[in-house]
Design a protein around this motif. Sequence first.
Motif, PDB file in Angstrom:
ATOM      1  N   ILE A 174       0.822  -1.210   0.000  1.00  0.00           N
ATOM      2  CA  ILE A 174       0.000   0.000   0.000  1.00  0.00           C
ATOM      3  C   ILE A 174       0.856   1.260   0.000  1.00  0.00           C
ATOM      4  O   ILE A 174       0.644   2.184  -0.794  1.00  0.00           O
ATOM      5  CB  ILE A 174      -0.957   0.001   1.209  1.00  0.00           C
ATOM      6  CG1 ILE A 174      -1.965  -1.153   1.086  1.00  0.00           C
ATOM      7  CG2 ILE A 174      -1.690   1.331   1.312  1.00  0.00           C
ATOM      8  CD1 ILE A 174      -2.887  -1.282   2.275  1.00  0.00           C
ATOM      9  N   LEU A 175       1.857   1.307   0.898  1.00  0.00           N
ATOM     10  CA  LEU A 175       2.632   2.526   1.085  1.00  0.00           C
ATOM     11  C   LEU A 175       3.766   2.682   0.091  1.00  0.00           C
ATOM     12  O   LEU A 175       4.242   3.795  -0.129  1.00  0.00           O
ATOM     13  CB  LEU A 175       3.200   2.564   2.509  1.00  0.00           C
ATOM     14  CG  LEU A 175       2.165   2.601   3.637  1.00  0.00           C
ATOM     15  CD1 LEU A 175       2.864   2.499   4.989  1.00  0.00           C
ATOM     16  CD2 LEU A 175       1.325   3.862   3.568  1.00  0.00           C
ATOM     17  N   PHE A 176       4.213   1.593  -0.514  1.00  0.00           N
ATOM     18  CA  PHE A 176       5.390   1.676  -1.355  1.00  0.00           C
ATOM     19  C   PHE A 176       5.089   1.315  -2.807  1.00  0.00           C
ATOM     20  O   PHE A 176       5.279   2.130  -3.705  1.00  0.00           O
ATOM     21  CB  PHE A 176       6.477   0.737  -0.814  1.00  0.00           C
ATOM     22  CG  PHE A 176       7.865   1.212  -1.092  1.00  0.00           C
ATOM     23  CD1 PHE A 176       8.465   0.993  -2.302  1.00  0.00           C
ATOM     24  CD2 PHE A 176       8.584   1.888  -0.123  1.00  0.00           C
ATOM     25  CE1 PHE A 176       9.743   1.429  -2.556  1.00  0.00           C
ATOM     26  CE2 PHE A 176       9.860   2.332  -0.355  1.00  0.00           C
ATOM     27  CZ  PHE A 176      10.452   2.102  -1.573  1.00  0.00           C
ATOM     28  N   THR A 177       4.583   0.112  -3.031  1.00  0.00           N
ATOM     29  CA  THR A 177       4.392  -0.354  -4.399  1.00  0.00           C
ATOM     30  C   THR A 177       3.256   0.373  -5.096  1.00  0.00           C
ATOM     31  O   THR A 177       3.401   0.824  -6.237  1.00  0.00           O
ATOM     32  CB  THR A 177       4.126  -1.872  -4.395  1.00  0.00           C
ATOM     33  OG1 THR A 177       5.174  -2.526  -3.690  1.00  0.00           O
ATOM     34  CG2 THR A 177       4.038  -2.408  -5.803  1.00  0.00           C
ATOM     35  N   ALA A 178       2.094   0.481  -4.440  1.00  0.00           N
ATOM     36  CA  ALA A 178       0.934   1.086  -5.079  1.00  0.00           C
ATOM     37  C   ALA A 178       1.137   2.555  -5.398  1.00  0.00           C
ATOM     38  O   ALA A 178       0.416   3.114  -6.233  1.00  0.00           O
ATOM     39  CB  ALA A 178      -0.300   0.908  -4.190  1.00  0.00           C
ATOM     40  N   ARG A 179       2.095   3.200  -4.752  1.00  0.00           N
ATOM     41  CA  ARG A 179       2.347   4.622  -4.996  1.00  0.00           C
ATOM     42  C   ARG A 179       3.291   4.860  -6.166  1.00  0.00           C
ATOM     43  O   ARG A 179       3.423   5.999  -6.627  1.00  0.00           O
ATOM     44  CB  ARG A 179       2.934   5.278  -3.743  1.00  0.00           C
ATOM     45  CG  ARG A 179       1.995   5.349  -2.569  1.00  0.00           C
ATOM     46  CD  ARG A 179       2.727   5.824  -1.321  1.00  0.00           C
ATOM     47  NE  ARG A 179       3.479   7.039  -1.554  1.00  0.00           N
ATOM     48  CZ  ARG A 179       4.788   7.162  -1.351  1.00  0.00           C
ATOM     49  NH1 ARG A 179       5.487   6.121  -0.924  1.00  0.00           N
ATOM     50  NH2 ARG A 179       5.403   8.307  -1.570  1.00  0.00           N
ATOM     51  N   SER A 180       3.958   3.819  -6.660  1.00  0.00           N
ATOM     52  CA  SER A 180       4.945   4.006  -7.712  1.00  0.00           C
ATOM     53  C   SER A 180       4.276   4.304  -9.047  1.00  0.00           C
ATOM     54  O   SER A 180       3.183   3.828  -9.352  1.00  0.00           O
ATOM     55  CB  SER A 180       5.827   2.759  -7.838  1.00  0.00           C
ATOM     56  OG  SER A 180       5.066   1.660  -8.294  1.00  0.00           O
ATOM     57  N   THR A 181       4.949   5.093  -9.861  1.00  0.00           N
ATOM     58  CA  THR A 181       4.432   5.453 -11.186  1.00  0.00           C
ATOM     59  C   THR A 181       4.323   4.235 -12.085  1.00  0.00           C
ATOM     60  O   THR A 181       3.355   4.088 -12.847  1.00  0.00           O
ATOM     61  CB  THR A 181       5.351   6.500 -11.833  1.00  0.00           C
ATOM     62  OG1 THR A 181       5.472   7.626 -10.963  1.00  0.00           O
ATOM     63  CG2 THR A 181       4.796   6.954 -13.172  1.00  0.00           C
ATOM     64  N   LEU A 182       5.295   3.330 -12.005  1.00  0.00           N
ATOM     65  CA  LEU A 182       5.278   2.126 -12.827  1.00  0.00           C
ATOM     66  C   LEU A 182       4.067   1.268 -12.525  1.00  0.00           C
ATOM     67  O   LEU A 182       3.399   0.761 -13.430  1.00  0.00           O
ATOM     68  CB  LEU A 182       6.568   1.326 -12.609  1.00  0.00           C
ATOM     69  CG  LEU A 182       6.663  -0.017 -13.337  1.00  0.00           C
ATOM     70  CD1 LEU A 182       6.601   0.190 -14.836  1.00  0.00           C
ATOM     71  CD2 LEU A 182       7.950  -0.736 -12.938  1.00  0.00           C
ATOM     72  N   PHE A 183       3.749   1.095 -11.238  1.00  0.00           N
ATOM     73  CA  PHE A 183       2.601   0.273 -10.862  1.00  0.00           C
ATOM     74  C   PHE A 183       1.295   0.892 -11.349  1.00  0.00           C
ATOM     75  O   PHE A 183       0.438   0.201 -11.900  1.00  0.00           O
ATOM     76  CB  PHE A 183       2.557   0.100  -9.337  1.00  0.00           C
ATOM     77  CG  PHE A 183       1.347  -0.659  -8.846  1.00  0.00           C
ATOM     78  CD1 PHE A 183       1.332  -2.043  -8.870  1.00  0.00           C
ATOM     79  CD2 PHE A 183       0.233   0.014  -8.362  1.00  0.00           C
ATOM     80  CE1 PHE A 183       0.225  -2.745  -8.420  1.00  0.00           C
ATOM     81  CE2 PHE A 183      -0.876  -0.683  -7.918  1.00  0.00           C
ATOM     82  CZ  PHE A 183      -0.873  -2.067  -7.948  1.00  0.00           C
TER      83      PHE A 183
END
Length: 297
Positions: free
Chosen positions: A233-242
């Motif tokens: 939630i805090l790291f992966t979902a915030r990335s532009t690539l994701f």
Amino acid sequence: MIIYNLTFVAGISNPYAEPESGNGTESKIDRNEVPDKEEIIDPDKGPCTLVTVLLQYFLLATFSFNTLYAADLLMMLRRRSGHFTMIYMIAGWGFPAVMVALSLAVSYRVDNPLGYRRHEACWLAATDDKENFDFKKPMLWGFLVPITAMLLFNTSVMIYFAYLSFRQPFFNSSKNAALKKKLLSNFSLGIVLGLSWFLGYLVLASSSSDGFYIFLNFAFCLLVSTQGVQIFILFTARSTLFRRTTSHAVKSISEISIHRSTYKISKRKNSSTTNTDPNEVADNAYGFFTRSSESSI
């Protein structure tokens, strides 16, 4: 992380530690008598030791990759090349294997498995016959010492990252937004570095009779058991690539659902830029084992 959690839930309790029933005899445990040491040491039956090995290995592997991420982030913050994917993979999976092999070689015997693991639970042995903490047991040098060293290193990287992050000046027009981004980046970094495990040391140091001990137990269990969800939630979902990949996947599914025969061909060129913003560096560093080209059809 998920293998460790599933193994913990399924096999932490040793079924052979429970007294047998239905045989018409009364055990010493039923009479509230402590059995002699020789009476509870049986030749190893296998499953409990295997569970202990898996728990030790995958928990050390989780911390190893957390630490490797911290090392990768540190090199990127210092503007050095941190693209050592193969080295990271070998170290991340190899170091836990070495520690498990040493623990088994030093303390495990088939006729006496309690030198390596506990009797009532499938976890590393930590105490002697009098239930006092034994520094010779693998719980200390096979788990606590390497975990403490990795946590201290991760904490140092976290402090350095926070220093660089908050040293940058705020712009008046977006001061609140920038502050929220910096706080969220630091909080996300603390989660992915596994710093919530420091609560476990506080649990060991607290008294088992006060309310603060109960609070620490609940906080430790909640944060550690949901660490993977927090990272997503805090790291992966915030990335532009994701977000870009998810948006593309949803768009493709919607096009298929309405039977549209639309074909799009595009070619993107990779660009190399130097990023000195610690918050952006932290967002990019976690992909050291998932980096790929951005050309698509």
